[in-house]
Design a protein around this motif. Structure first.
Motif, PDB file in Angstrom:
ATOM      1  N   LEU A 163      -5.376  75.873 128.665  1.00 32.58           N
ATOM      2  CA  LEU A 163      -5.375  75.597 130.023  1.00 32.58           C
ATOM      3  C   LEU A 163      -6.768  76.205 130.672  1.00 32.58           C
ATOM      4  N   ALA A 164      -7.103  77.475 130.211  1.00 31.95           N
ATOM      5  CA  ALA A 164      -8.266  78.085 131.000  1.00 31.95           C
ATOM      6  C   ALA A 164      -9.645  77.236 130.405  1.00 31.95           C
ATOM      7  N   HIS A 167      -9.807  74.263 132.438  1.00 28.14           N
ATOM      8  CA  HIS A 167     -10.430  74.503 133.791  1.00 28.14           C
ATOM      9  C   HIS A 167     -11.825  74.520 133.737  1.00 28.14           C
ATOM     10  N   GLU A 168     -12.426  75.334 132.428  1.00 22.54           N
ATOM     11  CA  GLU A 168     -13.843  75.645 132.399  1.00 22.54           C
ATOM     12  C   GLU A 168     -14.296  74.097 132.063  1.00 22.54           C
ATOM     13  N   TRP A 171     -11.583  69.950 134.097  1.00 20.16           N
ATOM     14  CA  TRP A 171     -10.282  69.165 134.277  1.00 20.16           C
ATOM     15  C   TRP A 171      -9.374  69.711 134.985  1.00 20.16           C
ATOM     16  N   PRO A 172      -8.652  68.908 135.862  1.00 19.06           N
ATOM     17  CA  PRO A 172      -7.335  69.556 136.477  1.00 19.06           C
ATOM     18  C   PRO A 172      -6.433  69.864 135.610  1.00 19.06           C
ATOM     19  N   VAL A 173      -5.842  71.238 136.076  1.00 17.61           N
ATOM     20  CA  VAL A 173      -4.719  71.853 135.409  1.00 17.61           C
ATOM     21  C   VAL A 173      -3.367  71.086 135.848  1.00 17.61           C
ATOM     22  N   GLY A 192      -6.222  64.935 133.619  1.00 17.64           N
ATOM     23  CA  GLY A 192      -6.066  66.450 133.530  1.00 17.64           C
ATOM     24  C   GLY A 192      -5.075  67.212 132.364  1.00 17.64           C
TER      25      GLY A 192
END
Length: 552
Positions: A163-164, A167-168, A171-173, A192
């Protein structure tokens, strides 16, 4: 003497179980459900992580193989398909993914009137009940029979690195990749990454058989025959009249007063139509089968998803730390037996999402990230690595290549010839390269490099476009989303079915399963197959509302 039923359903899989429930619910119709496989009451079916063990088990799996595929450098892919009550929903990875709104709008544009996103979304909402974790407490949203569970609290801690990384990557989480599937004017649908929602209930697989068939079996108007191979659909005067099948070595027949419905899946439904004399006339004549209806598109239009995976050694604990040793497996097994929790209660596929490759207007690939590394032994059983590892995977979501499935003889027991025709269009080759570029970028993002001890061979970093395409040809594989071989469309020139799932030119005969998709949906196909069956059942009941019953 053949028994007479109102409806005969062939196949107790993801779709057939839905139909059995819906068509018997009013108590008026006599329904026969015929399944080639046997019981789903097996340990490795019910335990969520057990699909690795049913992957090649002939007791519950057709274990098909595709033909050598030129697009995959001549490799012949393994195609598991469920041969058990619940069908492939009893042996799949339990991911519940509706698909993207434009998938269904494209269905409608292909001739499947009434199957656009606005309509199918309502059907999904009626099917589902969501077991969610909200501010530390569980809550149930919706009242449908399909239990869709948020397992994020049970995911391996390593999965949060994915997930991190998302985000980098910009992309939406997403808390739920299904709930956000809305084609608003200023939003991209479902773009996402997030934790996968799964068809798991109380720590056990929740298949279509659990959700639909078991309630239906309590009704006196449903007859279920398992361990039975349907050999052909019987026709007379341009109408389906029943089926011939074999069970325990004995040949039997059953008569349908209203309809025969094939729900045998994207491999077996076109095979059965062809064995019944419904299909391309030249093919049928070559195998000595009398032509009941020349329907050239039967078995054509095959689509599937291909994905390429790369493995990495991790510098911190992954799921391998729990399951990579015999002692760890025994401890996890004991925990599961006592509590229905722990690593065995969660599918290995833990993070996924739809994202755009460079230049794409809409999400065009699906990413998978698993906190484990593993291999498959020669006997088909999974072998999880002892050392800590993880997997990154990417799948082009909407291929344009189409293959075919055709019988090889008039023998119902002989597997059909599966020809995927992978990467046969320039568009698919280009998407494979862009998808691989995206995987390169994901592997190089700091959130991933921080937990990477070593990139395992072949190392995707540094590959140029030609090498990426060759890597995809040599290493990508099916993710088992076969569809479209009896697709809906405008007429017999471009399809097998009309928009009400009726076979062109044969009265009283429908196909209701993933073979009816006009094109493959963007993601995992179990959810759209159940949705299609629920809507299909409504169409069947509407069209038969005023017809006499079998008992009348």
């Amino acid at each position: 003497m053949a028994q007479t039923f109102d409806f005969i359903i062939v196949g107790a899989g993801s779709a057939g179980c839905v139909l059995a429930d819906r068509l018997t619910a009013n108590g008026r119709h006599k329904v026969l459900l015929i399944e080639a496989g046997g019981t789903d009451r097996r340990f490795w079916i019910k335990i969520p992580v057990g699909y690795g063990f049913t992957f090649s088990d002939p007791a519950v799996n057709w274990r098909y193989s595709a033909a050598a595929d030129p697009g995959l450098n001549g490799r012949a892919a393994y195609w598991p398909r469920g041969k058990v009550l619940g069908g492939s929903s009893s042996i799949n990875a339990m991911a519940y993914v509706r698909g993207l709104p434009h998938d269904f709008d494209d269905w409608e544009a292909a001739g499947a009137a009434g199957w656009g996103w606005a309509a199918v979304r309502r059907s999904y909402e009626a099917l589902e009940s969501h077991d969610e974790c909200h501010e530390g407490a569980r809550r149930l949203r919706g009242a449908g029979p399909v239990r869709v569970t948020d397992l994020s609290a049970r995911m391996h801690p390593f999965a949060r690195n994915f997930l991190a990384a998302g985000h980098e990557m910009g992309w939406p989480v997403l808390p739920d990749m299904n709930a956000s599937a809305d084609a608003g004017a200023n939003t991209l649908p479902s773009e996402g990454i997030g934790f996968v929602r799964s068809t798991v209930k109380d720590g056990r697989r929740w298949s279509s058989a659990d959700a639909f068939l078991r309630p239906a079996m309590k009704r006196g108007n449903l007859t279920v025959v398992s361990g039975a191979l349907v050999e052909k659909v019987l026709t007379a005067g341009g109408r389906a009249t029943g089926v011939a099948y074999r069970v325990k070595g004995r040949q039997k027949q059953a008569t349908a007063a209203r309809e025969v419905i094939l729900s045998a899946g994207a491999v077996n439904s076109p095979q059965l139509l062809q064995l019944s004399g419904i299909g391309p006339a030249g093919l049928l004549q070559r195998h000595g089968i009398k032509v009941a209806q020349d329907l050239p598109q039967v078995g054509q239009g095959l689509q599937d998803h291909l994905a390429v995976s790369h493995f990495f050694w991790a510098n911190t604990a992954t799921l391998n730390n729990r399951l990579g040793s015999f002692a760890g497996q025994m401890k996890a097994g004991l925990q599961y037996m006592l509590t229905r929790k722990g690593p065995l209660s969660v599918p290995v596929n833990q993070c996924s999402g739809f994202v755009r490759t460079k230049g794409a207007a809409l999400p065009d690939v699906q990413v998978y990230c698993n906190p484990a590394s593993y291999s498959t032994r020669p006997n088909g059983k999974p072998q999880i690595d002892r050392d800590n590892g993880f997997l990154l995977c990417v799948q082009p979501s909407r291929p344009t290549s189409r293959g075919q499935i055709n019988i090889q003889s008039a023998d119902p027991a002989q597997a059909p010839l599966i020809e995927p025709n992978s990467l046969s269009t320039d568009a698919d080759k280009a998407t494979a390269v862009r998808a691989s570029r995206l995987l390169q970028a994901l592997a190089a993002i700091p959130a991933i490099t921080r937990v990477t001890r070593e990139r395992r061979a072949p190392d995707i970093i540094g590959m140029d476009d030609s090498t990426l395409l060759e890597n995809f040809r040599e290493r990508s594989g099916s993710v088992f989303h076969a569809s479209c071989t009896c697709r809906m469309g405008n007429d017999a020139a471009d399809s097998v079915l009309d928009a009400r799932l009726r076979v062109h030119g044969v009265a009283g005969l429908r196909v209701i399963d993933a073979s009816a998709f006009p094109n493959v949906t963007s993601g995992n196909t179990n959810a759209p197959t159940m949705m299609l069956a629920a809507r299909g059942a409504d169409l069947v009941l509407e069209d038969n509302e005023n017809r006499p019953l079998a008992a009348e």
